[in-house]
Design a protein around this motif. Structure first.
Motif, PDB file in Angstrom:
ATOM      1  N   GLN A 342       0.846  -1.202   0.000  1.00  0.00           N
ATOM      2  CA  GLN A 342       0.000   0.000   0.000  1.00  0.00           C
ATOM      3  C   GLN A 342       0.884   1.257   0.000  1.00  0.00           C
ATOM      4  OE1 GLN A 342      -2.982   0.894  -0.435  1.00  0.00           O
ATOM      5  NE2 GLN A 342      -2.797   3.013   0.304  1.00  0.00           N
ATOM      6  N   ASN A 343       1.920   1.229   0.848  1.00  0.00           N
ATOM      7  CA  ASN A 343       2.825   2.385   0.924  1.00  0.00           C
ATOM      8  C   ASN A 343       3.560   2.600  -0.399  1.00  0.00           C
ATOM      9  OD1 ASN A 343       2.208   3.109   3.518  1.00  0.00           O
ATOM     10  ND2 ASN A 343       3.773   1.816   4.449  1.00  0.00           N
ATOM     11  N   THR A 369      -1.190  11.209   4.237  1.00  0.00           N
ATOM     12  CA  THR A 369      -0.837  10.246   5.289  1.00  0.00           C
ATOM     13  C   THR A 369      -0.676  10.968   6.623  1.00  0.00           C
ATOM     14  OG1 THR A 369       0.330   8.952   3.648  1.00  0.00           O
ATOM     15  CG2 THR A 369       0.837   8.466   5.928  1.00  0.00           C
ATOM     16  N   GLU A 401       8.608   4.842   9.010  1.00  0.00           N
ATOM     17  CA  GLU A 401       7.764   5.136   7.847  1.00  0.00           C
ATOM     18  C   GLU A 401       7.829   6.630   7.459  1.00  0.00           C
ATOM     19  OE1 GLU A 401       3.952   2.660   7.193  1.00  0.00           O
ATOM     20  OE2 GLU A 401       3.301   4.618   7.904  1.00  0.00           O
ATOM     21  N   VAL A 405       8.911   8.207   3.878  1.00  0.00           N
ATOM     22  CA  VAL A 405       7.981   8.930   2.987  1.00  0.00           C
ATOM     23  C   VAL A 405       8.494  10.358   2.735  1.00  0.00           C
ATOM     24  CG1 VAL A 405       5.593   9.693   2.691  1.00  0.00           C
ATOM     25  CG2 VAL A 405       6.060   7.517   3.782  1.00  0.00           C
ATOM     26  N   LEU A 451      10.556   0.963   4.567  1.00  0.00           N
ATOM     27  CA  LEU A 451       9.124   0.639   4.507  1.00  0.00           C
ATOM     28  C   LEU A 451       8.871  -0.840   4.828  1.00  0.00           C
ATOM     29  CD1 LEU A 451       7.786   2.712   1.455  1.00  0.00           C
ATOM     30  CD2 LEU A 451       7.504   3.172   3.895  1.00  0.00           C
TER      31      LEU A 451
END
Lengths: 471, 320
Positions: A342-343, A369, A401, A405, A451
């Motif tokens: 998903q990430n 997010t 995370e 990102v 991730l």
């Protein structure tokens, strides 16, 4: 200043004079200025009569400004044709090179052509709108209010500049009018979507939202003009074309920039990846700022709207996930895999959005997010949970995370910035492939490993820690 | 017009290189053109002539190396270079909807000239190239030759000390081509420096003070036309015609004279340093009681030298 602009005006004057000697440009402009508005007047009158017959007065009222926008837009669509002819046509006929041999600066030539491509269609557009409004008054139809008129005039003006700036970007990659016309779909299709959105907002009657649309179009136009100024260089104008995609060369540039001639994985990390990270300092700071802004926006939204907070306990959260993925029980390894993919999917979409918007829309995954995290945190606070409990459900995986990102978003911003800034000694294509290699390097070397770890922590560890704090 | 002292190079290129993506277009070329000289750049299509000219006019940025034109650096002082150079490009594409005067006034204004100044300068040039009758004519109605001449007028309009001319006489009728060649000779007399790219080897031979042959992006040789021929074709060749045929030439030729071939009453010799050797050789023939009717140099063209060089280059031999 005036002396610096004078050569641009000389270029613009010559081109405008040239346009007014071509009946193929004059006739459509006259038609769209003097004939088309009357057709729109008649259409407005007919539509008003029809809709009022059925009591749909709102539709009728909002049709009038919409048709004004159409009257304004049609003449500026000619600007695209003029711009393509002005930039690529000169290239094709070989008349650009004598110009390039003069002491003109690149930006003066760009400005001259930008003016000559936008001003005549815009004048025609304004005249057309005046004729349309005059027609409305003669027919005793209420004209749109002042604010709406200003919005339509600003939108028309900005869209004309946007299309010409887009045409320049296209022209830089084309050596013939034919190839430019083919590439112009990259301008026409997004503009058509934009007009549809604007029409939607207009019929919705949300004038504030229309101002935001105008701000967005102004930013996009500014970025496109920036791209034009950055890349409208003599070198780019001569001989650059993408008639043939040289895949082996593209792959060669990508591989060279990705591997950096490293001899081993360790060498690659030390000599290539870590050394290139300082280049991302500014985009990383920007991304971090956006992350904070996202958290703030999430908190703000929860404060403004009522959000059901029943799923804030680990059990409810588990149930929600089971419902979401349609599974009877959650396999933690599957969950980790799902979180990871998903990430990755979100970051890839962010990259694609960034590519289409000079990096701007690439911040969406990060922003949303962090917005969700902020909203979730705020909802938990409202539910009466302690700060420790909230952090226990977000931080264990978040510490991995969030930096991942932020880094990925920074690399996307860098990818967009390459288009906005010329890289000395490199063509736009070469610089962009190099930036893509940099994005891939950051993804493969840092983001993906982080991730993977974050997904494992989120699936295996975070629920236990959160449960511990909840109990 | 600003000039440089005699002998000082107006065009200096050192190790100039241009790479397009993965294609090496120009490979470490060095050029030196003294003030008031005409250098002809000879090369096949795709040899790198146009890329070289574009780098010298600051249109293309060199990948490496440096160049100065009229004393200005082509990278750091690009606008000054462009203001000092008159360029006739391969594609001189004119604006078809303008007339001659409008066109020249437009370009004049880009060089900071008023419309009046532009016309004052343009009129003598138009007369020289027989274009004065076409002052009000639309450029779309011009023949190829007229377009070429007008492009040359445009290149000369701002009175540049350096001219870079790419195929200036292509597409011209013989009379027009002659007037352009005469103009180039005149420009040289006025002290202007000219770099001329051409495929026309007879034209090159007629106009060149210096010749540079470019092949595969590299300069193979850069010399005077005579020196080029000597290097590439060997010692000059002379032909002797006798009143009566000989069975065989007497032995004991003077030093520096080599018999190439003989056929009855004619013979051809390679003679090194003719200025020194020929008087000895003539005296020797008289001493041998040879009845000489004529003694003359066999003409050799730049074309032969060019073809010879390209052939040798393709077989791997390179000249410094």
């Amino acid at each position: 200043m005036l002396d610096a602009v004078r050569p641009a005006l000389i270029i613009a004057r010559r081109e405008v004079r040239d346009q007014f000697r071509d009946w193929r440009i004059i006739f459509p402009i006259i038609g769209l200025t003097l004939v088309f508005p009357f057709i729109m007047n008649w259409t407005a009158q007919q539509m008003l009569g029809f809709t009022r017959e059925y009591g749909a007065t709102i539709v009728a009222d909002r049709l009038v400004p919409f048709l004004l926008m159409v009257v304004g837009f049609f003449p500026i669509s000619v600007s695209l044709v003029i711009a393509l002819e002005s930039f690529v046509g000169e290239k094709e006929r070989g008349s650009i090179e004598p110009l390039l041999n003069t002491p003109l600066k690149d930006w003066q030539l760009y400005l001259g052509k930008l003016l000559s491509s936008t001003v005549p269609p815009l004048v025609s557009s304004y005249l057309g709108m005046i004729v349309y409004l005059a027609g409305l008054m003669i027919r005793r139809i209420t004209i749109p209010e002042g604010g709406m008129l200003v919005q339509i005039v600003v939108l028309t003006t900005v869209q004309a500049v946007m299309m010409v700036a887009g045409a320049v970007a296209v022209s830089l990659q084309a050596t013939s009018v034919r190839s430019a016309n083919l590439l112009s779909s990259f301008i026409i299709i997004p503009t058509a979507f934009l007009i549809q959105w604007e029409a939607l907002v207009m019929f919705w009657g949300n004038q504030n939202l229309l101002w935001w649309v105008i701000v967005a179009v102004v930013i996009l136009t500014f970025l496109l003009v920036r791209v034009g100024v950055a890349h409208f260089q003599r070198e780019e104008l001569l001989g650059r074309d993408i008639d043939v995609l040289k895949l082996p060369w593209i792959w060669g540039v990508f591989r060279r920039n990705f591997t950096g001639h490293a001899r081993s994985v360790g060498d690659w990390y030390r000599q290539v990846l870590l050394r290139s990270l300082p280049r991302l300092t500014l985009p990383v700071l920007l991304s971090a700022g956006l992350a904070l802004a996202g958290i703030w926006a999430g908190i703000n939204l929860v404060d403004r709207f009522i959000v059901p907070t029943s799923s804030s306990t680990p059990e409810k959260f588990r149930e929600s996930l089971m419902q979401l993925f349609g599974a009877d029980s959650i396999n933690q390894w599957s969950l980790a895999r799902m979180i990871f993919f998903q990430n990755i999917r979100a970051l890839l979409i962010g990259m694609l959005l960034g590519v289409c918007s000079f990096g701007v829309l690439g911040v969406l995954p990060l922003f949303t997010t962090m917005g969700l995290a902020g909203a979730l945190g705020r909802a938990m606070v409202i539910k009466g949970l302690s700060l420790g409990t909230i952090l226990s459900s977000l931080l264990p995986h978040g510490v991995l995370e969030i930096p991942a990102v932020i880094l990925a978003t920074a690399a996307v911003l860098q990818l967009g910035a390459v288009l906005l800034t010329p890289t000395p000694g490199q063509t736009i294509g070469e610089a962009w492939v190099a930036a893509l290699a940099e994005w891939s390097r950051v993804m493969v070397g840092i983001v993906i490993p982080l991730l993977i770890l974050a997904a494992l922590v989120e699936a295996l560890l975070t629920p236990h820690i959160a449960l511990f704090f909840l109990q | 017009m600003r000039g440089f002292p005699d002998g000082e190079s107006m065009i200096v290129a050192e190790e100039l290189t241009k790479i397009f993506d993965d294609f090496l277009a120009v490979d470490r070329i060095s050029l030196f053109v003294p003030s008031g000289k005409v250098m002809v750049l000879l090369g096949k299509n795709g040899a790198g002539k146009t890329t070289t000219v574009r780098m010298l006019t600051s249109i293309l940025r060199p990948s490496s190396g440096s160049a100065r034109v009229a004393g200005f650096d082509v990278v750091k002082q690009a606008e000054k270079v462009r203001a000092s150079v008159g360029v006739l490009t391969e594609h001189h594409g004119l604006y078809g909807r303008m007339n001659t005067e409008e066109y020249l006034q437009f370009f004049g204004s880009l060089y900071g000239l008023s419309a009046r100044e532009s016309m004052q300068r343009a009129v003598p040039l138009l007369e020289r190239f027989d274009l004065q009758v076409a002052r009000k004519k639309r450029l779309s109605e011009f023949s190829k030759g007229m377009r070429q001449k007008l492009a040359l007028v445009r290149a000369l309009l701002h009175d540049p000390p350096v001219l870079l001319l790419d195929e200036p006489t292509s597409a011209m009728d013989p009379e027009s081509a002659r007037s352009v060649r005469d103009a180039i000779v005149q420009l040289r007399k006025q002290g202007r420096t000219v770099l001329l790219c051409t495929h026309n080897l007879a034209e090159a031979e007629e106009l060149a003070d210096l010749v540079a042959i470019i092949h595969g992006g590299r300069i193979l040789i850069q010399e005077t036309p005579e020196k080029v021929k000597e290097i590439l074709l060997g010692a000059p060749e002379f032909e002797v015609k006798l009143a009566r045929p000989l069975d065989a030439w007497p032995s004991g030729l003077p030093a520096g004279v080599t018999l190439r071939e003989s056929d009855g009453d004619r013979a051809r010799f390679y003679i090194e340093s003719p200025a020194q050797t020929n008087p000895h050789f003539l005296r020797w023939m008289l001493e041998q009681h040879l009845e000489v009717i004529s003694f003359q140099e066999v003409p050799r063209s730049l074309e032969q030298a060019f073809l010879e060089l390209v052939k040798e280059r393709e077989s791997g031999e390179v000249y410094a």
